[in-house]
Each structure stands twice: as C-alpha cells, then as structure tokens.
Design a protein around this motif. Structure first.
Motif, PDB file in Angstrom:
ATOM      1  N   THR A 164       0.811  -1.337  -0.005  1.00  0.00           N
ATOM      2  CA  THR A 164      -0.116   0.068   0.035  1.00  0.00           C
ATOM      3  C   THR A 164       0.822   1.199   0.074  1.00  0.00           C
ATOM      4  N   HIS A 165       2.083   0.955   0.028  1.00  0.00           N
ATOM      5  CA  HIS A 165       3.251   2.322  -0.180  1.00  0.00           C
ATOM      6  C   HIS A 165       3.728   2.370  -1.517  1.00  0.00           C
ATOM      7  N   LEU A 166       3.115   3.346  -2.354  1.00  0.00           N
ATOM      8  CA  LEU A 166       3.500   3.462  -3.801  1.00  0.00           C
ATOM      9  C   LEU A 166       4.412   4.696  -3.826  1.00  0.00           C
ATOM     10  N   ASP A 167       5.582   4.453  -4.235  1.00  0.00           N
ATOM     11  CA  ASP A 167       6.613   5.514  -4.212  1.00  0.00           C
ATOM     12  C   ASP A 167       7.006   6.055  -5.620  1.00  0.00           C
ATOM     13  N   LEU A 168       7.036   7.654  -5.773  1.00  0.00           N
ATOM     14  CA  LEU A 168       7.185   8.101  -7.039  1.00  0.00           C
ATOM     15  C   LEU A 168       7.954   9.074  -6.842  1.00  0.00           C
ATOM     16  N   ALA A 169       8.501   9.832  -7.916  1.00  0.00           N
ATOM     17  CA  ALA A 169       9.234  11.325  -7.853  1.00  0.00           C
ATOM     18  C   ALA A 169       8.775  11.840  -9.332  1.00  0.00           C
ATOM     19  N   ASN A 170       8.927  13.159  -9.454  1.00  0.00           N
ATOM     20  CA  ASN A 170       8.500  13.976 -10.290  1.00  0.00           C
ATOM     21  C   ASN A 170       9.145  13.515 -11.669  1.00  0.00           C
ATOM     22  N   ASN A 171      10.488  12.885 -11.800  1.00  0.00           N
ATOM     23  CA  ASN A 171      11.095  12.420 -13.152  1.00  0.00           C
ATOM     24  C   ASN A 171      10.860  11.097 -13.402  1.00  0.00           C
ATOM     25  N   TYR A 172       9.962  10.568 -12.750  1.00  0.00           N
ATOM     26  CA  TYR A 172       9.800   8.786 -13.155  1.00  0.00           C
ATOM     27  C   TYR A 172       8.838   8.911 -14.315  1.00  0.00           C
ATOM     28  N   GLY A 173       9.325   8.267 -15.151  1.00  0.00           N
ATOM     29  CA  GLY A 173       8.407   8.136 -16.427  1.00  0.00           C
ATOM     30  C   GLY A 173       9.253   7.139 -17.407  1.00  0.00           C
ATOM     31  N   PRO A 174       9.951   7.591 -18.334  1.00  0.00           N
ATOM     32  CA  PRO A 174       9.824   8.935 -19.311  1.00  0.00           C
ATOM     33  C   PRO A 174       8.436   9.388 -19.655  1.00  0.00           C
ATOM     34  N   PRO A 175       8.024  10.453 -19.886  1.00  0.00           N
ATOM     35  CA  PRO A 175       8.701  11.777 -19.410  1.00  0.00           C
ATOM     36  C   PRO A 175       8.578  11.973 -18.176  1.00  0.00           C
ATOM     37  N   SER A 176       9.046  13.140 -17.642  1.00  0.00           N
ATOM     38  CA  SER A 176       8.486  13.495 -16.228  1.00  0.00           C
ATOM     39  C   SER A 176       7.149  13.715 -15.939  1.00  0.00           C
ATOM     40  N   PHE A 177       6.742  13.359 -14.825  1.00  0.00           N
ATOM     41  CA  PHE A 177       5.467  13.322 -14.486  1.00  0.00           C
ATOM     42  C   PHE A 177       4.368  12.201 -15.092  1.00  0.00           C
ATOM     43  N   VAL A 186       1.004   7.691  -0.453  1.00  0.00           N
ATOM     44  CA  VAL A 186       1.526   8.023  -1.893  1.00  0.00           C
ATOM     45  C   VAL A 186       2.669   9.028  -1.766  1.00  0.00           C
ATOM     46  N   THR A 187       3.808   8.816  -2.213  1.00  0.00           N
ATOM     47  CA  THR A 187       5.201   9.593  -1.960  1.00  0.00           C
ATOM     48  C   THR A 187       5.605   9.956  -3.105  1.00  0.00           C
ATOM     49  N   THR A 188       6.221  11.410  -3.126  1.00  0.00           N
ATOM     50  CA  THR A 188       6.987  11.732  -4.379  1.00  0.00           C
ATOM     51  C   THR A 188       8.135  12.709  -3.659  1.00  0.00           C
ATOM     52  N   LYS A 189       8.807  13.108  -4.789  1.00  0.00           N
ATOM     53  CA  LYS A 189      10.236  13.829  -4.717  1.00  0.00           C
ATOM     54  C   LYS A 189      10.406  14.908  -5.777  1.00  0.00           C
ATOM     55  N   ALA A 190      11.391  15.866  -5.499  1.00  0.00           N
ATOM     56  CA  ALA A 190      11.989  16.806  -6.201  1.00  0.00           C
ATOM     57  C   ALA A 190      13.302  16.688  -6.285  1.00  0.00           C
ATOM     58  N   GLY A 191      14.275  16.737  -7.247  1.00  0.00           N
ATOM     59  CA  GLY A 191      15.592  17.027  -6.853  1.00  0.00           C
ATOM     60  C   GLY A 191      16.395  16.765  -8.207  1.00  0.00           C
ATOM     61  N   TYR A 192      15.959  15.702  -8.988  1.00  0.00           N
ATOM     62  CA  TYR A 192      16.499  15.304 -10.491  1.00  0.00           C
ATOM     63  C   TYR A 192      15.834  16.128 -11.351  1.00  0.00           C
ATOM     64  N   GLY A 193      16.366  16.082 -12.720  1.00  0.00           N
ATOM     65  CA  GLY A 193      15.939  16.864 -13.720  1.00  0.00           C
ATOM     66  C   GLY A 193      14.290  16.697 -14.045  1.00  0.00           C
ATOM     67  N   ALA A 194      13.447  17.637 -13.966  1.00  0.00           N
ATOM     68  CA  ALA A 194      12.208  17.382 -14.210  1.00  0.00           C
ATOM     69  C   ALA A 194      11.539  18.226 -15.609  1.00  0.00           C
ATOM     70  N   TRP A 195      12.425  19.496 -15.479  1.00  0.00           N
ATOM     71  CA  TRP A 195      12.134  20.325 -16.876  1.00  0.00           C
ATOM     72  C   TRP A 195      13.543  21.159 -16.844  1.00  0.00           C
ATOM     73  N   ALA A 196      13.736  21.876 -18.366  1.00  0.00           N
ATOM     74  CA  ALA A 196      14.929  22.550 -18.507  1.00  0.00           C
ATOM     75  C   ALA A 196      15.189  23.503 -17.547  1.00  0.00           C
ATOM     76  N   GLY A 197      16.471  23.973 -17.503  1.00  0.00           N
ATOM     77  CA  GLY A 197      16.770  25.374 -16.737  1.00  0.00           C
ATOM     78  C   GLY A 197      17.208  25.068 -15.276  1.00  0.00           C
ATOM     79  N   PRO A 198      17.723  26.301 -14.573  1.00  0.00           N
ATOM     80  CA  PRO A 198      18.389  25.986 -13.384  1.00  0.00           C
ATOM     81  C   PRO A 198      17.385  25.702 -12.049  1.00  0.00           C
TER      82      PRO A 198
END
Ligand SMILES: NC(=O)c1ccc[n+]([C@@H]2O[C@H](COP(=O)([O-])OP(=O)(O)OC[C@H]3O[C@@H](n4cnc5c(N)ncnc54)[C@H](OP(=O)(O)O)[C@@H]3O)[C@@H](O)[C@H]2O)c1
Length: 347
Positions: free
Chosen positions: A57-70, A93-105
């Motif tokens: 019942t613990h489902l782990d995600l991140a913004n960059n899981y795909g591809p593409p992101s999201f 439901v868990t998510t993260k941000a840290g690796y590349g999800a879109w272009a730019g700094p």
C-alpha cells in the motif's frame, strides 16, 4: 501478468514496521522504471492493483519517473481517480523533487522555487490535494540546507505534504539536515537511501563514526531502502547473459558493464545460498536488507506481477539464520553500482 480480481479493489495486508510517524508494509512498490509512456497503461494498472491487493500500500514516485517527467504520477493519478479512488487513504503516496524534471536551473536540485513548483505539478498529475511524503530527492551542495528544508516545511504548513523526508543524503549531510530541520521546527520523518547486498554504503561510518543507518534511525526516521535487488542484478536474471526483456538490455540506468566476472561470481555464490535455504535470489536479497531492524521497508521496482509475488514471499518467510548471514558476508561486497553516490551521497 495476472489480472486484478473483478470488483472493487480491496487492499490486502502485510506485516508493518513503524518509524518516523509512519507505519509501512515491509515491502513497497516504486514506479521509477516501469511506468513511462513506453509501457502500456493496462500493464501499469495490472501491476499497481495487484500490489495493492497484496498489501503493498506504499507507492513511491518522483517528478522524474517516466519518461517523460510526471508520467508515472499521471498514471497513478488515473488509477486514484478510478480503481483506487475509494481506498486513497489506505495508501501511502510519496513523491520527490531533486533530479531533472524540466529545463533550466529551476528544473532540478534543491532550490525552494523548484521544490515548490514541482510539488504543485506532482499534485496536479496525481489529482491529489496532498501527498503522504514529499522528499528532497538529493543533497544539493549549491543551495543552503535552510532553503531546501525550509521548502519542505512550507509544504507541510500548506497541507500539501503530510510528512517530509530526504533521499540519498550522506550520514554527514543527514545530520546537518536534521540540525537545520530542528532549528526550523520541521520534522524530517523519512530517509530513502539505496541499499542492497552489493551496495552497502549506508553501513559505512561517516566523519563522526556513525553510519547513515545510525544517524537516520538514531533520529527516529523511517528508512526506506531502495533498489534492494540492485536493479535486477540480485534477481538472478544475468547468470547466462542479458535477457532481452531485462533492464540492462533496455539501455536504462542498469548498466551492462556492471556485470563483471567478479560480480557475477559473487552473485552465483549468493544464488547457491538462496537455493540451499529454499529461496530465490531475490527473496534472499530482500530478507538480507530486512535483517536490519533499522530498515523500515524495502522498496522494490517489480516489472511484473510474478516478480512482485516472488518478492512478497519474504513478508511471511523465515528470517535469515546466523549461519546463512555468515555464508553471505564474503559475497555481499560492493559492486560499484551506486548511481546516486556522485550525484548526492558523496557530496
Ligand atoms: N530515491 C532515489 O533516488 C531512488 C532511486 C532509484 C529508485 N528509487 C525507488 O526505488 C524503487 C525501486 O528501485 P529499483 O527498480 O531499482 O528496484 P529493484 O527492486 O532493485 O530492481 C527492480 C528490477 O529488479 C528485477 N526484479 C524485480 N523483482 C524481481 C524478482 N522477484 N526476481 C527477479 N528479478 C526481479 C526487475 O528487473 P527486470 O526489469 O530486468 O526484469 C526489476 O525491474 C523505484 O521504483 C523508486 O521508487 C529511488
């Protein structure tokens, strides 16, 4: 892959471990590699519903899981709006941000701007008002920890995350993050590090003699151990070459050059220990990570329902004996597969 049972999804139950304010099933499912646009939605649906029905019942995600992101979040969002709508609050439901999800700094790393914008986009993709855990996905040496941890705190205050955590921070950076969090009044509930028989960095003593496991568990954090099968290396699939449907063949983050003769010899010895104990290699690898009570759950990336069912047998299987642990030890050696070292835990 087996089909989900007809009728509404009924979550199963698994043994739980508690830490950091969380109760986690001993086995959790990650949606990193098998939930991109290249995988039919029907297969993704089958796997997630099967997992939930088995108690994962613990489902782990991140913004960059795909591809593409999201993309993985959008897939789970479709399920949360339909098959899983009635059981949302039985899931973590868990998510993260840290690796590349879109272009730019402001599309990666640890700035407050990026973390805040990314969490909003993740919530839109998932169709949720809040995730259960929001993580800083990696340590970012260029952003002050006050800014990164402060952004996590504001996600809590805004009700967009129920708990927050960090991933792949070293023992030293975790201690620093905990100190900053204390100062800001933020509860860092979870650490998510990689850990397996061939990637034991979390056990290594840091500057003050404490390992990451010592620091995280000492602070009462839940420890969510990711890639416990070393991306399939400890699934026993590479003994006779690289199967066509394997992660190494797909050109992703599981690199064929890791399959050296030395590593494969250790894997073969570990397979013998598994066979002797009536286990598959994957079950041995998962039981080994779970031997440490400081680990709250193993986060697997099963590609098929059959793989998940095989792994799930550790939940009610016997623990490894002292004799088995001693036989494993000389073969549980670092295989140089820690992809996250230079991008986070070595910094
Ligand atoms: N925080 C972070 O930075 C971070 C980084 C990476 C992952 N994660 C999280 O951890 C999750 C798991 O990572 P992972 O996918 O690397 O985990 P893993 O469980 O170590 O590897 C998954 C792969 O192992 C093979 N496999 C799975 N179960 C098996 C079984 N019972 N028998 C034989 N082979 C089996 C499959 O390989 P084949 O496809 O080759 O069959 C599968 O794709 C991710 O989905 C993500 O949620 C987090």
């Amino acid at each position: 892959m087996s089909d989900p049972s007809p009728g509404p999804v009924v979550p199963g139950s698994l043994p739980q471990r508690r830490a950091g304010g969380l109760s986690l099933p001993v086995l959790s499912l990650g949606l990193w590699q098998n939930f991109g646009h290249g995988v039919p939605f029907a297969d993704q649906r089958r796997l997630v519903l099967h997992a939930v029905e088995r108690g994962v019942t613990h489902l782990d995600l991140a913004n960059n899981y795909g591809p593409p992101s999201f993309a993985a979040e959008e897939s789970l969002g479709r399920l949360l709006a339909t098959d899983l709508r009635h059981v949302r609050e039985q899931l973590l439901v868990t998510t993260k941000a840290g690796y590349g999800a879109w272009a730019g700094p402001y599309g990666e790393f640890g700035s407050a701007k990026y973390l805040t914008a990314s969490l909003d986009e993740s919530l839109r993709s998932l169709g949720l008002d809040a995730v259960d855990v929001f993580y800083s996905h990696r340590y970012d040496a260029r952003t002050p920890l006050e800014e990164t941890i402060g952004a996590l705190g504001r996600a809590l205050d805004a009700g967009k995350a129920r708990l927050v955590g960090i991933s792949s921070y070293s023992a030293r950076r975790t201690a620093e993050a905990l100190e900053v969090a204390r100062g800001l009044g933020v509860h860092l509930a979870v650490h998510q590090p990689s850990y397996s028989m061939v990637n034991r960095w979390v056990e290594e003593p840091g500057d003050d003699g404490r390992s990451l496991l010592d620091v995280a568990a000492g602070a009462g954090m839940a420890v969510v151990a990711f890639s416990p099968l070393a991306q399939g290396l400890l699934g026993g699939r590479y003994s006779h070459g690289i199967p066509d449907d394997s992660r190494a063949a797909r050109g992703g983050p599981m690199r064929p050059e890791w399959l050296t003769d030395e590593t494969l010899a250790h894997v073969s010895a570990l397979e013998a220990v598994a066979r002797e104990g009536g286990r598959t290699l994957a079950q041995l690898a998962l039981a080994w990570v779970l031997r440490d009570p400081r680990v709250t759950t193993v986060l697997v990336g099963a590609r098929t329902t059959e793989q998940l069912d095989d792994s799930l047998r550790v939940a009610d299987g016997p623990a490894l004996s002292e004799e088995e642990l001693a036989t494993i030890e000389p073969h549980a050696v670092d295989a140089g597969i820690n992809l996250w070292a230079s991008r986070s835990s070595d910094l």
